[in-house]
Design an enzyme around this catalytic site. Sequence first.
Site, PDB file in Angstrom:
ATOM      1  N   TYR A  16      41.985  53.695  37.824  1.00 33.01           N
ATOM      2  CA  TYR A  16      42.059  54.995  38.508  1.00 33.01           C
ATOM      3  C   TYR A  16      43.402  55.219  39.204  1.00 33.01           C
ATOM      4  O   TYR A  16      43.445  55.817  40.273  1.00 33.01           O
ATOM      5  CB  TYR A  16      40.943  55.130  39.567  1.00 33.01           C
ATOM      6  CG  TYR A  16      39.535  54.913  39.050  1.00 33.01           C
ATOM      7  CD1 TYR A  16      39.024  55.687  38.021  1.00 33.01           C
ATOM      8  CD2 TYR A  16      38.712  53.950  39.626  1.00 33.01           C
ATOM      9  CE1 TYR A  16      37.719  55.504  37.566  1.00 33.01           C
ATOM     10  CE2 TYR A  16      37.409  53.754  39.182  1.00 33.01           C
ATOM     11  CZ  TYR A  16      36.926  54.536  38.152  1.00 33.01           C
ATOM     12  OH  TYR A  16      35.641  54.350  37.711  1.00 33.01           O
ATOM     13  N   TYR A  24      27.385  60.554  38.372  1.00 37.35           N
ATOM     14  CA  TYR A  24      28.299  59.543  37.824  1.00 37.35           C
ATOM     15  C   TYR A  24      27.448  58.447  37.201  1.00 37.35           C
ATOM     16  O   TYR A  24      26.566  57.894  37.861  1.00 37.35           O
ATOM     17  CB  TYR A  24      29.192  58.937  38.920  1.00 37.35           C
ATOM     18  CG  TYR A  24      30.077  57.842  38.376  1.00 37.35           C
ATOM     19  CD1 TYR A  24      31.323  58.135  37.832  1.00 37.35           C
ATOM     20  CD2 TYR A  24      29.643  56.523  38.355  1.00 37.35           C
ATOM     21  CE1 TYR A  24      32.118  57.133  37.294  1.00 37.35           C
ATOM     22  CE2 TYR A  24      30.436  55.516  37.816  1.00 37.35           C
ATOM     23  CZ  TYR A  24      31.672  55.830  37.287  1.00 37.35           C
ATOM     24  OH  TYR A  24      32.453  54.833  36.741  1.00 37.35           O
ATOM     25  N   ASP A  46      19.224  55.598  37.151  1.00 44.76           N
ATOM     26  CA  ASP A  46      20.424  54.766  37.170  1.00 44.76           C
ATOM     27  C   ASP A  46      20.555  54.239  38.604  1.00 44.76           C
ATOM     28  O   ASP A  46      21.101  54.899  39.469  1.00 44.76           O
ATOM     29  CB  ASP A  46      21.646  55.610  36.767  1.00 44.76           C
ATOM     30  CG  ASP A  46      22.953  54.833  36.892  1.00 44.76           C
ATOM     31  OD1 ASP A  46      22.919  53.682  37.377  1.00 44.76           O
ATOM     32  OD2 ASP A  46      24.005  55.387  36.512  1.00 44.76           O
ATOM     33  N   LYS A  99      25.897  46.254  39.370  1.00 45.95           N
ATOM     34  CA  LYS A  99      26.612  45.966  40.617  1.00 45.95           C
ATOM     35  C   LYS A  99      26.026  44.788  41.421  1.00 45.95           C
ATOM     36  O   LYS A  99      26.456  43.662  41.226  1.00 45.95           O
ATOM     37  CB  LYS A  99      26.702  47.236  41.457  1.00 45.95           C
ATOM     38  CG  LYS A  99      27.663  48.240  40.810  1.00 45.95           C
ATOM     39  CD  LYS A  99      28.064  49.369  41.750  1.00 45.95           C
ATOM     40  CE  LYS A  99      29.257  50.114  41.215  1.00 45.95           C
ATOM     41  NZ  LYS A  99      28.942  51.343  40.477  1.00 45.95           N
TER      42      LYS A  99
END
Length: 399
Positions: free
Chosen positions: A6, A133, A223, A250
């Site tokens: 990014y 996202y 999600d 994660k």
Amino acid sequence: MIWYPYEQMKTMREPYEIVGAEGVWLDTKEGRMIDSISSWWSVIHGYRHPVLTEAIVKQARQFSHVMLGGLTHEPVKRLADKLAEWLPGDLDYCFFSDSGSVGVEVALKMALQYYINRGELQRTGILSLTHAYHGDTFKTMEAGDDEDYHFILEACGEKKDVIHIPTEIPALEEAFARFHTKLNCLIVEPLLQGAGGMRMYDVSFLKRARQLCDQYDVLLIFDEVATGFGRTGNRFVADLVQPDILVLGKALTGGYIGHAVTVANRKVYEGFYSDNPDHALMHGPTFMGNALACSAALASIELFETERYMDKIAGIEEITRQEMAGFSDPRIREVRMMGGCVCVEVKDAKTLEGYQQFARARGVFSRPFLKYLYAMVPYVIREEELVCVLDCMKAWFRR
Ligand SMILES: *Cc1c(COP(=O)(O)O)cnc(C)c1O
């Protein structure tokens, strides 16, 4: 040469070089700082936790990795059993992969093929949320709704199979009424939309979504790559409303090794279980079920249970609410919090320019993005460390 994420490489600032880490602290040669964002929301037990380190080392002495094609092993079997027992209802069928994006890809593929296996070829549509996202791979970018990250998609033309709606029940009802024959799934980040700006919404939306998915026979995907393992103050949002497919990533391994799992319920699994080889799920990441990752995940879940992490998270939320009570500034649009997440949304992104260096000088590592200044601390944080993180956020507006 490392190509960093990014970043415009031409103008990016030098990243801080980490030489060690322990608990919530990151060490650089110049001094230490509290990691207020848990290395992208994953390192829930903090760094160098002896139990996690030991689990990985012990497994490495046996073997680190074998493929899951034609082979299996105890850590992956134990983790699948543990997840089946630990997750609500009949979310029992675990497909492992190496990252959250791939885990979401697998979920989307499962939902599409579930209907193909039933001969319903027209169900190519995905219902998704605005500001969603779901990862950086191409199908997850499509399911997502983030022009700031994924403007590159414009080059591919319209996303013809994805419909985005806001987190409002009337919009949800209208979308189902109009599009249900074409949909295979509704995918959401439940209660807390992370990378889209730490946006929080009410569980009533999810309850209505569950009803509509049942009524119109559409699969519901949660999600929980970011929200899973307590971040919203619930162990999983799936404990409140049960999806058909759940994706975890994660914090699955305590943030020690990249891994994810796509967990299907019995109905979805049975949609693939047949004598027809074409009904099989054709997917298989090289590192799925990695033995080190599975061992870390098992140790992480055990710590989560035995060390009463849900109480720790409730404590973090309580301290955060106390510390942030009455805090306001004309430059701030909203301060919002939920479980182990607090976000200060400003009106103009320029307001946050220079915050990272300001925080660094005060011994806090932070990485605000766009208009969002947030903290998602490791759950092992001590009260005075958490207060330090929150004081730093407040101090920025009082300079
Ligand atoms: C981070 C994230 C992903 C992607 O996970 P990676 O491991 O970075 O591929 C997917 N969905 C959500 C909600 C996330 O926060």
